[in-house]
Design an enzyme around this catalytic site. Structure first.
Site, PDB file in Angstrom:
ATOM      1  N   GLY A 174      42.538   4.558 -54.905  1.00 33.93           N
ATOM      2  CA  GLY A 174      41.403   3.841 -55.509  1.00 33.93           C
ATOM      3  C   GLY A 174      41.537   3.555 -56.854  1.00 33.93           C
ATOM      4  O   GLY A 174      41.082   2.436 -57.207  1.00 33.93           O
TER       5      GLY A 174
ATOM      6  N   ASN B  43      37.880  15.246 -48.169  1.00 31.55           N
ATOM      7  CA  ASN B  43      37.696  14.113 -48.494  1.00 31.55           C
ATOM      8  C   ASN B  43      36.142  13.740 -47.576  1.00 31.55           C
ATOM      9  O   ASN B  43      35.570  12.538 -47.956  1.00 31.55           O
ATOM     10  CB  ASN B  43      38.889  13.226 -47.855  1.00 31.55           C
ATOM     11  CG  ASN B  43      39.931  13.136 -48.698  1.00 31.55           C
ATOM     12  OD1 ASN B  43      40.915  12.744 -48.096  1.00 31.55           O
ATOM     13  ND2 ASN B  43      39.631  13.534 -49.954  1.00 31.55           N
ATOM     14  N   TRP B  44      35.697  14.454 -46.911  1.00 34.42           N
ATOM     15  CA  TRP B  44      34.371  14.158 -46.192  1.00 34.42           C
ATOM     16  C   TRP B  44      33.315  13.983 -47.115  1.00 34.42           C
ATOM     17  O   TRP B  44      32.259  13.454 -47.053  1.00 34.42           O
ATOM     18  CB  TRP B  44      34.048  15.171 -45.279  1.00 34.42           C
ATOM     19  CG  TRP B  44      35.035  15.108 -43.906  1.00 34.42           C
ATOM     20  CD1 TRP B  44      35.884  16.091 -43.588  1.00 34.42           C
ATOM     21  CD2 TRP B  44      34.873  14.217 -42.747  1.00 34.42           C
ATOM     22  NE1 TRP B  44      36.369  15.619 -42.571  1.00 34.42           N
ATOM     23  CE2 TRP B  44      35.931  14.591 -41.843  1.00 34.42           C
ATOM     24  CE3 TRP B  44      34.227  13.149 -42.700  1.00 34.42           C
ATOM     25  CZ2 TRP B  44      36.159  13.793 -40.820  1.00 34.42           C
ATOM     26  CZ3 TRP B  44      34.435  12.385 -41.352  1.00 34.42           C
ATOM     27  CH2 TRP B  44      35.626  12.806 -40.418  1.00 34.42           C
TER      28      TRP B  44
ATOM     29  N   ASP C 279      48.668   9.549 -53.618  1.00 36.38           N
ATOM     30  CA  ASP C 279      47.337   9.594 -54.387  1.00 36.38           C
ATOM     31  C   ASP C 279      47.335   8.493 -55.347  1.00 36.38           C
ATOM     32  O   ASP C 279      48.708   7.850 -55.787  1.00 36.38           O
ATOM     33  CB  ASP C 279      47.476  10.838 -55.199  1.00 36.38           C
ATOM     34  CG  ASP C 279      46.125  10.993 -55.920  1.00 36.38           C
ATOM     35  OD1 ASP C 279      45.096  10.258 -55.553  1.00 36.38           O
ATOM     36  OD2 ASP C 279      46.090  11.670 -56.918  1.00 36.38           O
ATOM     37  N   GLY C 280      46.355   7.955 -55.702  1.00 38.84           N
ATOM     38  CA  GLY C 280      46.133   6.767 -56.416  1.00 38.84           C
ATOM     39  C   GLY C 280      45.539   5.359 -55.903  1.00 38.84           C
ATOM     40  O   GLY C 280      45.652   4.549 -56.342  1.00 38.84           O
TER      41      GLY C 280
END
Length: 235
Positions: free
Chosen positions: A19, A64-65, A16-17
């Site tokens: 973005g 995530n879609w 994670d992270g």
């Protein structure tokens, strides 16, 4: 580093992270994901060097879609680029690659790339990298039950051991250590079944910045834990 009792056999990571890493640098989110792939390749080899036999990473969840279509499209393209760029190196370094998740929603081109990665590394034994893509823990339990039903397993014979044979990670032991980067403190529907007794380690480090020092810190924390597997403190 030689394997010891303090080294987990199987590590799972929520990467994670990406973005936020890009945002801090005033860059599009895609560049964070690209940097995240580079970080993953380094961590795979670092885990292998430390005697870890299995590494499972959360690359793309079934939720995530819902992200912007441009970001999703970029992620799909990045997978193809990553396979082309890194498959040969990982294969030569003894990495076996497995893809876990629902393949029905991805393109034929992406499925073909996954199949190439799996087939070209299937004989490697140094470390098994399982990439969870279009994966969700609840989906995994449901699909395992569906497989068991289709195979005619009687209800009174469907125990935990039998159901585990139908789970997406049936080729690996349950994770010993579960790491999440990026500062969030939740498991986000990742390996709900398999991580029942995993030691959880959360770090504020954003995934593109997660390197060997951060890995070793998580391993040191794991080594300090007293794994009870639901036993009481007095047992």
């Amino acid at each position: 580093m030689e394997p010891t009792a303090a080294i987990p056999r199987h590590v799972a990571i929520v990467m994670d992270g990406n973005g936020r890493w890009a945002k801090k640098r005033f860059m599009p989110r895609f560049f964070g994901h690209k940097q995240g792939v580079d970080a993953l390749v380094k961590i795979v080899l670092a885990c292998a060097d430390r005697g870890i036999e299995y590494l499972t990473v959360f690359a793309f969840s079934s939720e995530n879609w819902k992200r912007p279509s441009e970001e999703v499209s970029g992620l799909m393209g990045l997978v193809l680029v990553a396979v082309a760029k890194y498959l040969g190196k990982l294969a030569n370094d003894g990495v076996r690659i497995q893809i876990i998740g629902d393949r029905s929603q991805v393109s034929d081109k992406l499925r073909a790339a996954w199949e190439q990665a799996e087939s070209s590394t299937r004989h490697n034994t140094r470390i098994t990298l399982s990439v969870a893509f279009n994966y969700g823990g609840r989906w995994d339990v449901v699909q395992a039950c569906q497989k068991a039903i289709r195979e005619g397993v009687p209800a009174d014979q469907l125990d935990e051991a039998r159901l585990s044979q139908y789970m997406a990670l049936s080729h690996a032991p349950d994770p010993d250590l579960f790491i999440r980067t990026g500062g969030e403190v939740r498991i986000s529907n990742f390996l709900l079944w398999q991580a029942a007794y995993a030691e959880l380690v959360f770090t504020d480090c954003l995934w593109p910045e997660f390197g060997e020092a951060e890995l070793d810190a998580a391993l040191a924390e794991y080594a300090r834990r007293d794994r009870r597997f639901a036993r009481s403190a007095a047992s």
